[in-house]
Design an enzyme around this catalytic site. Structure first.
Site, PDB file in Angstrom:
ATOM      1  N   ASP A  19      -5.359   3.029  17.884  1.00 44.89           N
ATOM      2  CA  ASP A  19      -3.954   3.183  18.276  1.00 44.89           C
ATOM      3  C   ASP A  19      -3.645   4.510  18.947  1.00 44.89           C
ATOM      4  OD1 ASP A  19      -3.577   1.441  15.317  1.00 44.89           O
ATOM      5  OD2 ASP A  19      -2.901   0.666  17.244  1.00 44.89           O
ATOM      6  N   HIS A  67      -9.136   6.022   9.510  1.00 41.18           N
ATOM      7  CA  HIS A  67      -9.409   4.582   9.444  1.00 41.18           C
ATOM      8  C   HIS A  67     -10.104   4.272   8.119  1.00 41.18           C
ATOM      9  CE1 HIS A  67     -10.791   0.574  10.598  1.00 41.18           C
ATOM     10  NE2 HIS A  67      -9.872   0.647  11.551  1.00 41.18           N
TER      11      HIS A  67
HETATM   12  C1  SDX Z   1      -5.338  -0.029  12.567  1.00 32.86           C
HETATM   13  O1  SDX Z   1      -8.362  -1.947   9.103  1.00 32.86           O
HETATM   14  C2  SDX Z   1      -8.431  -2.040  10.408  1.00 32.86           C
HETATM   15  O2  SDX Z   1      -9.453  -2.417  10.961  1.00 32.86           O
HETATM   16  C3  SDX Z   1      -7.166  -1.673  11.175  1.00 32.86           C
HETATM   17  C4  SDX Z   1      -7.282  -1.633  12.690  1.00 32.86           C
HETATM   18  C5  SDX Z   1      -7.520  -3.013  13.266  1.00 32.86           C
HETATM   19  O3  SDX Z   1      -8.089  -3.105  14.374  1.00 32.86           O
HETATM   20  O4  SDX Z   1      -7.054  -4.005  12.653  1.00 32.86           O
HETATM   21  O5  SDX Z   1      -8.338  -0.777  13.075  1.00 32.86           O
HETATM   22  C6  SDX Z   1      -5.975  -1.130  13.336  1.00 32.86           C
HETATM   23  O6  SDX Z   1      -4.507  -0.291  11.745  1.00 32.86           O
HETATM   24  C7  SDX Z   1      -5.812   1.391  12.794  1.00 32.86           C
HETATM   25  C8  SDX Z   1      -5.143   2.420  11.816  1.00 32.86           C
HETATM   26  C9  SDX Z   1      -3.775   2.762  12.377  1.00 32.86           C
HETATM   27  N1  SDX Z   1      -3.007   3.598  11.438  1.00 32.86           N
HETATM   28  C10 SDX Z   1      -2.780   4.904  11.655  1.00 32.86           C
HETATM   29  O7  SDX Z   1      -3.200   5.526  12.634  1.00 32.86           O
HETATM   30  C11 SDX Z   1      -1.865   5.556  10.616  1.00 32.86           C
HETATM   31  C12 SDX Z   1      -2.447   6.910  10.221  1.00 32.86           C
HETATM   32  N2  SDX Z   1      -3.677   6.714   9.493  1.00 32.86           N
HETATM   33  C13 SDX Z   1      -3.582   6.560   8.085  1.00 32.86           C
HETATM   34  O8  SDX Z   1      -2.438   6.458   7.419  1.00 32.86           O
HETATM   35  C14 SDX Z   1      -4.878   6.236   7.365  1.00 32.86           C
HETATM   36  O9  SDX Z   1      -5.893   6.912   7.981  1.00 32.86           O
HETATM   37  C15 SDX Z   1      -5.196   4.759   7.230  1.00 32.86           C
HETATM   38  C16 SDX Z   1      -4.089   4.038   6.545  1.00 32.86           C
HETATM   39  C17 SDX Z   1      -5.451   4.160   8.565  1.00 32.86           C
HETATM   40  C18 SDX Z   1      -6.460   4.642   6.397  1.00 32.86           C
HETATM   41  O10 SDX Z   1      -6.238   5.336   5.231  1.00 32.86           O
HETATM   42  P1  SDX Z   1      -7.077   4.982   3.889  1.00 32.86           P
HETATM   43  O11 SDX Z   1      -8.412   4.477   4.242  1.00 32.86           O
HETATM   44  O12 SDX Z   1      -6.222   4.138   3.004  1.00 32.86           O
HETATM   45  O13 SDX Z   1      -7.305   6.395   3.267  1.00 32.86           O
HETATM   46  P2  SDX Z   1      -6.207   7.209   2.473  1.00 32.86           P
HETATM   47  O14 SDX Z   1      -4.824   6.875   2.963  1.00 32.86           O
HETATM   48  O15 SDX Z   1      -6.511   7.085   1.021  1.00 32.86           O
HETATM   49  O16 SDX Z   1      -6.538   8.722   2.963  1.00 32.86           O
HETATM   50  C19 SDX Z   1      -7.706   9.382   2.480  1.00 32.86           C
HETATM   51  C20 SDX Z   1      -7.420  10.866   2.661  1.00 32.86           C
HETATM   52  C21 SDX Z   1      -6.092  11.301   2.020  1.00 32.86           C
HETATM   53  O17 SDX Z   1      -6.200  12.672   1.696  1.00 32.86           O
HETATM   54  P3  SDX Z   1      -6.546  13.107   0.140  1.00 32.86           P
HETATM   55  O18 SDX Z   1      -5.359  12.617  -0.685  1.00 32.86           O
HETATM   56  O19 SDX Z   1      -7.824  12.380  -0.213  1.00 32.86           O
HETATM   57  O20 SDX Z   1      -6.677  14.597   0.208  1.00 32.86           O
HETATM   58  O21 SDX Z   1      -7.282  11.165   4.054  1.00 32.86           O
HETATM   59  C22 SDX Z   1      -5.958  11.592   4.313  1.00 32.86           C
HETATM   60  C23 SDX Z   1      -5.105  11.172   3.143  1.00 32.86           C
HETATM   61  O22 SDX Z   1      -3.981  12.045   2.989  1.00 32.86           O
HETATM   62  N3  SDX Z   1      -5.524  10.963   5.562  1.00 32.86           N
HETATM   63  C24 SDX Z   1      -4.767  11.550   6.476  1.00 32.86           C
HETATM   64  C25 SDX Z   1      -4.636  10.604   7.508  1.00 32.86           C
HETATM   65  N4  SDX Z   1      -5.302   9.482   7.176  1.00 32.86           N
HETATM   66  C26 SDX Z   1      -5.844   9.709   5.968  1.00 32.86           C
HETATM   67  N5  SDX Z   1      -4.191  12.775   6.534  1.00 32.86           N
HETATM   68  C27 SDX Z   1      -3.464  13.055   7.653  1.00 32.86           C
HETATM   69  N6  SDX Z   1      -3.299  12.198   8.688  1.00 32.86           N
HETATM   70  C28 SDX Z   1      -3.876  10.964   8.651  1.00 32.86           C
HETATM   71  N7  SDX Z   1      -3.714  10.126   9.667  1.00 32.86           N
END
Ligand code: SDX
Length: 428
Positions: free
Chosen positions: A363, A306
């Site tokens: 989710d 998140h």
């Molecule tokens: C919702 O914003 C809100 O409040 C949203 C929400 C709401 O109520 O409105 O809470 C609802 O959208 C919840 C999120 C649902 N999405 C997912 O579950 C999809 C999977 N999660 C991600 O893709 C990710 O965690 C995000 C998009 C939710 C957040 O990512 P960020 O903050 O943009 O961080 P990032 O993508 O830059 O990741 C940082 C690091 C990376 O690794 P490095 O390159 O730094 O080594 O963390 C890793 C990413 O690769 N990472 C993950 C991961 N999420 C982040 N690695 C594996 N699996 C994951 N799920």
């Protein structure tokens, strides 16, 4: 505590004001930065940028706190209803009995969908994704319900709120019935908001739907947990589109489109699809966790991570309990729940997830609850959208009432070619 920060550029110093929120969060106010220094800030994804000051929802991502108008979401999920929480978000206070009754009557009065809209539903391809249908139909509401000159702006806004909160729920159920080729079930004045939705979805002339109050309770809590989340992607879209002074239906339609994305609200559908793949491959989550950790692999563990929560999403904890209660009440076992619990257990022991602060989010369990309620997979994000409506509405209203309101128009840093001449085709 300091009231300003000093920025020094090319030997010249500038004092920038600090803004402090109710819970001690602080921000540098850069409203005059470019005017005073010629500089702008750069913050891809706005991870460090506040777009507004808001009194609606407070989140603490480090401590896993979520409150609507100051009330912890745990208490609302346990004691409130989705209609009452919608009133709280939109109006700022819990309603008194007469206020709640009046609000409920207004939602009931606006629960029908214009009969001419049915031909829209009937002409979408049967396999069209419900989120695409929903965003189109919400945008079309303005055409079917134009502003009336004899109404005051406040009356128009309040009726639009009621139409969105009530008709979007009806449209979702109508779209589902039409996709099945089944008879549309109309809302009933004698049923509550959530009971009406379940009845519209599952009642049939040959198999009357029996309202189960425990499932109605679970749906209330589900939608309460989804109701608002400060400046998330879809809410930011509603505020941005709304800042152009477009009608609320169009701004909400933009929010629905943003929510559709698998990184945002679409994740609840992607989580169940991922759990199903793990189940179909024998139930061992470790290959999927390995892929999620592989930076060369675009696969992500859906339902984990998140932008704000760097600890367990408080909503995920509540949803997990609700899933257990509903499945127990239904005397049903969902193998995907076992997979989800196993996946969480393995991930929470893995240093990659711990070091990256990746915990289950809203989710992760929500789709399993929706399966238990009988909601089809392709409607999971529609369910999220219905829940988020009061949040989008309250945030749009707050931006409209904001004395510092401005058209949202970010700047950029240009990195393209320097000035050059047009080259005629014969010389290219
Ligand atoms: C919702 O914003 C809100 O409040 C949203 C929400 C709401 O109520 O409105 O809470 C609802 O959208 C919840 C999120 C649902 N999405 C997912 O579950 C999809 C999977 N999660 C991600 O893709 C990710 O965690 C995000 C998009 C939710 C957040 O990512 P960020 O903050 O943009 O961080 P990032 O993508 O830059 O990741 C940082 C690091 C990376 O690794 P490095 O390159 O730094 O080594 O963390 C890793 C990413 O690769 N990472 C993950 C991961 N999420 C982040 N690695 C594996 N699996 C994951 N799920």
């Amino acid at each position: 505590m300091a009231k300003t920060v000093t920025l020094t550029v090319d030997g010249k110093s500038y004092e920038l004001p600090l803004v402090e929120g109710t819970e001690g969060e602080r921000a540098i106010d850069i409203a005059n930065l470019r005017r005073d220094t010629g500089l702008i800030t750069l913050d891809p994804g706005f991870a460090n940028t506040g777009s507004c000051q808001s009194s609606i929802t407070f989140m603490d991502g480090e401590r896993g706190i979520l409150r609507y108008r100051g009330i912890p979401v745990e208490q609302l999920a346990e004691h409130s209803t989705f209609v009452e929480t919608s009133y709280l978000l939109i109006n700022g206070e819990l309603p008194e009995r007469t206020q709640l009754n009046r609000f409920s009557v207004m939602l009931n009065d606006h629960s029908l969908v214009h009969e001419d809209m049915r031909s829209f539903f009937e002409n979408f391809p049967r396999r069209a994704h419900p989120m695409g249908i929903l965003s189109s139909m919400v945008s079309a509401l303005r055409a079917f319900y134009p502003e009336l000159p004899e109404r005051t702006e406040e009356e128009e806004i309040n009726i639009t709120f009621a139409r969105l909160l009530s008709k979007v729920r009806t449209m979702a159920a109508m779209s589902y019935k039409i996709s099945l080729g089944h008879k549309v079930v109309y809302p009933r004045h004698d049923l509550s908001y959530c009971a009406n939705f379940l009845n519209m979805m599952f009642d049939s002339p040959v198999r009357p739907y029996r309202i189960d109050e425990d499932l109605v309770r679970a749906l209330n809590a589900f939608w309460i947990l989804h109701a608002d989340h400060e400046q998330n992607c879809s809410t930011a879209a509603v505020r941005l589109v709304g800042s152009a002074k477009v009608n609320l239906y169009a701004a909400i339609s933009a929010g629905i489109c943003a929510l559709w994305g698998p990184l945002h609200g679409g994740a609840n559908q992607s989580v169940v699809e991922m759990l199903q793949r793990i189940y179909d491959s024998g139930g061992d989550p470790t290959p999927f966790i390995a892929r999620a950790k592989d930076r060369e692999d675009p696969f992500r563990l859906m339902g984990f991570g998140h932008r704000v929560y760097k600890t367990y999403d408080p909503r995920a904890r509540i949803l997990e309990k609700m899933v257990n209660n509903v499945l127990k009440k239904l005397q049903r076992h969902d193998p995907l729940l076992d997979i989800a619990k196993r996946l969480e257990e393995v991930a929470m022991k893995d240093s990659y997830f711990i070091d990256h602060h990746l915990y289950p989010n809203l989710d992760f369990y929500s789709g399993i609850l929706l399966r238990a309620l009988g909601i089809p997979l392709n409607m999971f994000t529609v369910m999220f959208a219905i829940g988020r409506l009061p949040g989008w509405i309250s945030q749009w209203k707050e931006s409209l009432d904001d004395p510092n309101w401005k058209l949202h128009r970010p700047r950029q840093i240009y990195t393209g070619p320097k000035c050059r001449d047009y080259i005629t085709m014969d010389k290219r």
